[in-house]
Design an enzyme around this catalytic site. Structure first.
Site, PDB file in Angstrom:
ATOM      1  N   LYS A  13      57.270  40.535  75.066  1.00 17.45           N
ATOM      2  CA  LYS A  13      58.443  41.228  75.624  1.00 17.45           C
ATOM      3  C   LYS A  13      59.703  40.955  74.810  1.00 17.45           C
ATOM      4  O   LYS A  13      60.491  41.854  74.564  1.00 17.45           O
ATOM      5  CB  LYS A  13      58.684  40.805  77.081  1.00 17.45           C
ATOM      6  N   ARG A  88      60.764  39.967  88.310  1.00 25.19           N
ATOM      7  CA  ARG A  88      59.487  39.277  88.263  1.00 25.19           C
ATOM      8  C   ARG A  88      58.832  39.199  89.636  1.00 25.19           C
ATOM      9  O   ARG A  88      57.701  38.713  89.740  1.00 25.19           O
ATOM     10  CB  ARG A  88      59.730  37.840  87.793  1.00 25.19           C
ATOM     11  N   ARG A 128      52.581  29.128  70.184  1.00 27.12           N
ATOM     12  CA  ARG A 128      54.047  29.072  70.227  1.00 27.12           C
ATOM     13  C   ARG A 128      54.510  27.643  70.546  1.00 27.12           C
ATOM     14  O   ARG A 128      55.531  27.186  70.039  1.00 27.12           O
ATOM     15  CB  ARG A 128      54.574  30.057  71.282  1.00 27.12           C
ATOM     16  N   ARG A 134      58.630  24.714  72.873  1.00 30.82           N
ATOM     17  CA  ARG A 134      59.291  25.012  74.147  1.00 30.82           C
ATOM     18  C   ARG A 134      58.666  24.127  75.217  1.00 30.82           C
ATOM     19  O   ARG A 134      57.452  24.007  75.296  1.00 30.82           O
ATOM     20  CB  ARG A 134      59.098  26.491  74.503  1.00 30.82           C
ATOM     21  N   ARG A 145      52.216  29.605  84.734  1.00 29.33           N
ATOM     22  CA  ARG A 145      53.034  30.803  84.510  1.00 29.33           C
ATOM     23  C   ARG A 145      52.176  32.067  84.545  1.00 29.33           C
ATOM     24  O   ARG A 145      52.585  33.085  85.113  1.00 29.33           O
ATOM     25  CB  ARG A 145      53.773  30.700  83.168  1.00 29.33           C
TER      26      ARG A 145
HETATM   27  P1  ADP Z   1      57.997  34.018  79.522  1.00 32.10           P
HETATM   28  O1  ADP Z   1      57.566  33.520  78.190  1.00 32.10           O
HETATM   29  O2  ADP Z   1      57.169  33.491  80.653  1.00 32.10           O
HETATM   30  O3  ADP Z   1      58.170  35.503  79.570  1.00 32.10           O
HETATM   31  P2  ADP Z   1      60.859  33.695  79.957  1.00 32.10           P
HETATM   32  O4  ADP Z   1      61.562  33.236  78.739  1.00 32.10           O
HETATM   33  O5  ADP Z   1      61.027  35.103  80.393  1.00 32.10           O
HETATM   34  O6  ADP Z   1      59.357  33.287  79.772  1.00 32.10           O
HETATM   35  O7  ADP Z   1      61.271  32.770  81.204  1.00 32.10           O
HETATM   36  C1  ADP Z   1      61.127  31.364  81.155  1.00 32.10           C
HETATM   37  C2  ADP Z   1      61.220  30.779  82.565  1.00 32.10           C
HETATM   38  O8  ADP Z   1      62.483  31.136  83.162  1.00 32.10           O
HETATM   39  C3  ADP Z   1      60.173  31.310  83.557  1.00 32.10           C
HETATM   40  O9  ADP Z   1      58.938  30.646  83.457  1.00 32.10           O
HETATM   41  C4  ADP Z   1      60.895  31.065  84.886  1.00 32.10           C
HETATM   42  O10 ADP Z   1      60.828  29.722  85.267  1.00 32.10           O
HETATM   43  C5  ADP Z   1      62.336  31.390  84.560  1.00 32.10           C
HETATM   44  N1  ADP Z   1      62.653  32.828  84.827  1.00 32.10           N
HETATM   45  C6  ADP Z   1      62.987  33.773  83.904  1.00 32.10           C
HETATM   46  N2  ADP Z   1      63.206  34.961  84.487  1.00 32.10           N
HETATM   47  C7  ADP Z   1      62.998  34.780  85.824  1.00 32.10           C
HETATM   48  C8  ADP Z   1      63.035  35.626  86.956  1.00 32.10           C
HETATM   49  N3  ADP Z   1      63.328  36.948  86.863  1.00 32.10           N
HETATM   50  N4  ADP Z   1      62.771  35.086  88.174  1.00 32.10           N
HETATM   51  C9  ADP Z   1      62.476  33.795  88.295  1.00 32.10           C
HETATM   52  N5  ADP Z   1      62.405  32.937  87.270  1.00 32.10           N
HETATM   53  C10 ADP Z   1      62.661  33.405  86.035  1.00 32.10           C
END
Ligand code: ADP
Length: 200
Positions: A13, A88, A128, A134, A145
């Site tokens: 994404k 989400r 990654r 990370r 996740r």
């Molecule tokens: P991913 O690699 O899972 O797409 P992101 O960088 O989008 O990771 O998000 C990292 C973390 O931030 C998620 O695992 C969650 O804990 C939190 N997070 C991000 N966006 C949301 C959301 N819309 N609702 C709840 N938690 C979120």
């Protein structure tokens, strides 16, 4: 273009979102990036979000909604935006629709789903983890996740399909091929030529 990106953690994404943002000349808003910045800046919000993110959980809807609402109030999103990592949950999706309406913003145009199998997501995220370190890219956190994605986020595919907004594209393969395919599918959906799709 008002677009949200669906797809599991590690589905690409962020990468595709950046390319799409350039293609359409609109900002990409990533709740994950915003939350990581808050953690790094040690703000009150960041201190709340940190343990949740480190366990691979979902940060509370009210926190995420506040981030998105303040970002969408900024002028650069008036012509459109690409939301990455939000919504989400169904509650977030409903709140987003209501938020746009309240602000007099046109509704979403597209919900784009990047389809990648869970087994490939795990492999990508482990890679990654090695490359970027990370703190939420450890194996048990990764599995959490992906599980939460299935339980909380995948139902949004039906939510947006019911609105006639869902476009699903394969997220496996080379980054440029995935992108070209997305642009073509968007052009088809909106029935106009794809300016950035360099065929052949
Ligand atoms: P991913 O690699 O899972 O797409 P992101 O960088 O989008 O990771 O998000 C990292 C973390 O931030 C998620 O695992 C969650 O804990 C939190 N997070 C991000 N966006 C949301 C959301 N819309 N609702 C709840 N938690 C979120």
């Amino acid at each position: 273009m008002r677009m949200i990106l669906l797809g599991g953690p590690g589905s690409g994404k962020g990468t595709q979102g950046e390319m799409l943002a350039r293609e359409f000349g609109v900002p990409r808003l990533s709740t994950g990036d915003a939350l990581r910045a808050a953690v790094k800046g040690d703000t009150e919000l960041g201190r709340k979000a940190k343990p949740v993110m480190e366990s691979g959980g979902l940060v509370a809807d009210e926190i995420v909604l506040a981030i998105v609402e303040s970002r969408l109030a900024q002028q650069d999103t008036a012509a459109g935006f690409i939301l990455d990592g939000f919504p989400r949950t169904t509650a977030q999706a409903v709140a987003l629709d209501a938020m746009l309406q309240r602000h007099g913003t046109p509704p979403l145009d597209v919900a784009l789903d990047l389809e990648v199998k869970d087994a490939e997501l795990v492999q990508r995220l482990l890679l990654r983890a090695q490359q970027q370190g990370r703190t939420d890219d450890r194996e048990e956190v990764i599995r959490n996740r992906i599980r939460l994605y299935g339980e909380e986020t995948r139902p949004l595919l039906d939510y947006y399909a019911a609105q006639g907004k869902l476009i699903a594209v394969p997220g496996s393969g080379a980054v440029d091929d995935v992108f070209r395919n997305i642009v073509l599918r968007l052009a088809e959906a909106f029935d106009k030529p794809a300016p950035g799709a360099r065929l052949g």
